[in-house]
Design an enzyme around this catalytic site. Structure first.
Site, PDB file in Angstrom:
ATOM      1  N   ASP A  14       0.808  -1.223   0.000  1.00  0.00           N
ATOM      2  CA  ASP A  14       0.000   0.000   0.000  1.00  0.00           C
ATOM      3  C   ASP A  14       0.840   1.271   0.000  1.00  0.00           C
ATOM      4  O   ASP A  14       0.672   2.144   0.861  1.00  0.00           O
ATOM      5  CB  ASP A  14      -0.931   0.016   1.216  1.00  0.00           C
ATOM      6  CG  ASP A  14      -1.727  -1.259   1.378  1.00  0.00           C
ATOM      7  OD1 ASP A  14      -2.188  -1.788   0.355  1.00  0.00           O
ATOM      8  OD2 ASP A  14      -1.889  -1.728   2.521  1.00  0.00           O
TER       9      ASP A  14
ATOM     10  N   GLU B 135     -11.283   1.242  -4.187  1.00  0.00           N
ATOM     11  CA  GLU B 135     -10.481   1.653  -3.032  1.00  0.00           C
ATOM     12  C   GLU B 135      -9.158   2.207  -3.535  1.00  0.00           C
ATOM     13  O   GLU B 135      -9.028   2.539  -4.702  1.00  0.00           O
ATOM     14  CB  GLU B 135     -10.260   0.478  -2.078  1.00  0.00           C
ATOM     15  CG  GLU B 135      -9.633  -0.739  -2.707  1.00  0.00           C
ATOM     16  CD  GLU B 135      -9.543  -1.924  -1.749  1.00  0.00           C
ATOM     17  OE1 GLU B 135     -10.076  -1.837  -0.632  1.00  0.00           O
ATOM     18  OE2 GLU B 135      -8.914  -2.928  -2.131  1.00  0.00           O
TER      19      GLU B 135
END
Length: 513
Positions: A28, A191
């Site tokens: 991430d 997302e």
């Protein structure tokens, strides 16, 4: 020239690089440029300290410089050593920005909601965490300040069909103004949101799950509008094809080099059993006001994964991930992270200067290695050959104590010394399947862990630091709790909280290229 096939990675020393630029787990990522420096953050989940911060001068060579969260119990007591049951929770994807002379980091946790911190120096210290919204079921947030100074937070309510929200923030960035909340997008799996303003246009980067060639894959999308609240146009900007072809590059951040060139730092969502979600650097070209990530090979206006190229910024040397430690510094190096928040009275760098001392504690659940507190770990890299050697002093061990070297994923594998009465014996443990080895007579022992591109791992031991003998079976390093394999050190006692292990050094060797 994919890593899993070639073993090559990173800076090649000739002005080019090969992806991934970091062949380990840096999930991430988000990246920013401040002057001639670049900073990247990466999720750390249940590990402490939390939210790694990295620095680079050329976007290819990265070094760890700190963490945003020193004590992850600021997030939840469930992340403490006396719980040890929050694996894979904790710090999920966040974003880093530079605004008003400060660095700002925002992130979500799936159970506790939204947190933020600021620092004038990305190496720290970072301000104590601000818990700006106590809520569950949200992830992947990103702050944005418009030209008028108004701040916003973009995020996804994954528990409500992945609706993407935009919420105004207070002037100090420490509160969300919930009456301003709007839903600006929704699609399956939407997302990884990042919000940018480029050439007076607003760009919402995100990924979502779509059907391509009959298969569901995560694709990289961009929304574009002349007004923050839309209406937005939509375009796919990077094809992803899954594990076999490109290992699904998706979550990441856009950044601009001093030359004006745009680039994209991404992780690969189709994780490897060993290395987890590695980092790659992709070129970005602009077409009709849209960023195209990678290379538009077939002319359809959508990018494809690129496995290398010319370094975007020349003149800086190769920097390899620094993973060795002689424990002569007052603090642990930044590549170390504990499984959950450690027990502070059970480890020390000062009780015996030049050594890491790990005191034994009783596991929360006897026989469950995942409930051993103060397991100190770091990322295992996927290279052609990796090798870790540790030198340990067994003098302080007591009856019932076990200590040594470990690997952790969804399973675990340890090689250590177990003391029963006054007898010390080598012990191998593959997720509960144990083998006893020879009696260890001396005070010092060298333990070695070796693995290759396939993640096939073996242990060895030495009584003199030169002659090593294999012990235990082959073990497949594996993914677990959203992370690649972790290699590290452990110490516990199933009978009483007595005994300690002194670690003189931890050496990590690997073939760079």
């Amino acid at each position: 020239m994919e890593l899993s096939k070639s073993g090559l990675w990173g800076d090649q020393g000739d002005g080019t690089y090969i992806n991934p630029i970091l062949p380990g787990d840096y999930s991430d990522p988000d990246v920013i440029g401040v002057g001639s420096d670049y900073y990247c953050i990466s999720s750390t989940f249940h590990l402490s300290p939390g939210m790694i911060v990295m620095h680079s001068k050329d976007l290819v060579n990265w070094s760890s410089i700190g963490h945003v969260v020193d004590d992850i119990t600021q997030i939840s007591p469930k992340l403490n050593y006396d719980k040890m049951n929050h694996h894979g929770r904790g710090i999920w994807a966040g974003a880093i920005r530079f605004h008003n002379g400060k660095f700002w980091v925002y992130f979500c946790t799936p159970d506790e909601g939204f947190f933020m911190s600021t620092a004038t120096n990305p190496e720290g210290p970072w301000e104590p965490l601000q818990h700006i919204w106590d809520v569950a079921g949200w992830d992947d947030c990103c702050p944005f300040w418009d030209d008028d100074g108004q701040g916003y937070l973009a995020t996804t309510h994954f528990a409500d069909n992945y609706q993407m929200h935009l919420i105004k923030m207070s002037n100090d960035g420490k509160q969300l103004l919930m009456e301003s909340d709007v839903i600006f997008h929704q699609y399956k799996g939407s997302e990884a949101s990042k919000l940018y303003k480029i050439n007076e246009l607003y760009y919402f980067f995100h990924s979502e799950i779509r059907v391509e060639s009959g298969n569901e894959v995560r694709v990289v999308m961009m929304l574009r509008a002349s007004s923050l609240y839309g209406p937005y146009e939509e375009k796919e900007i990077l094809h992803t094809h899954g594990e076999e072809l490109d290992r699904e590059p998706n979550q990441g951040g856009l950044v601009q080099a001093p030359t004006g060139e745009w680039l994209f730092i991404t992780h690969h969502g189709s994780c490897g059993y060993l290395e987890g979600r590695t980092l790659s650097l992709l070129p970005v070209t602009w077409m009709d006001g849209w960023p195209i990530i990678g290379e538009d090979i077939d002319g359809d206006g959508i990018g494809e994964m690129v496995w290398g190229g010319k370094k975007p910024i020349a003149g800086y040397p190769i920097v390899l991930p620094n993973q060795s430690d002689d424990f002569k510094h007052p603090k642990l190096k930044h590549h170390w992270e504990w499984s959950h928040q450690p027990r502070s009275d059970k480890w020390s760098l000062t009780e015996r200067p030049g050594f890491l001392r790990l005191h034994a504690c009783i596991p929360l659940e006897i026989g469950n290695f995942f409930t051993v507190c103060n397991v100190l770990t770091q990322r295992a890299m996927k290279t052609a050959k990796s090798e870790v050697i540790v030198k340990i002093d067994l003098t302080g061990m007591e009856d019932g104590q076990e200590a040594g070297i470990c690997h952790m994923g969804t399973q675990y594998c340890t090689l250590g010394v177990c003391q029963q009465g006054s007898i010390k014996r080598l012990k191998y443990n593959d997720t509960g399947t144990c083998s006893d080895g020879p009696i260890i007579e001396g005070s010092f022992l060298w333990l070695k862990s070796s693995w290759n591109l396939d993640g096939i791992h073996t242990y060895a031991y030495s009584l003199n630091g030169e002659d090593f003998q294999d012990f235990g079976g082959q073990y497949q390093l594996n993914w677990g709790f959203y992370r690649g394999d972790r290699v590290g050190l452990y110490c516990y006692n199933e009978k009483t909280e007595k005994g300690y292990l002194d670690v003189e050094w931890f050496q990590y060797h690997y073939l760079s290229n």
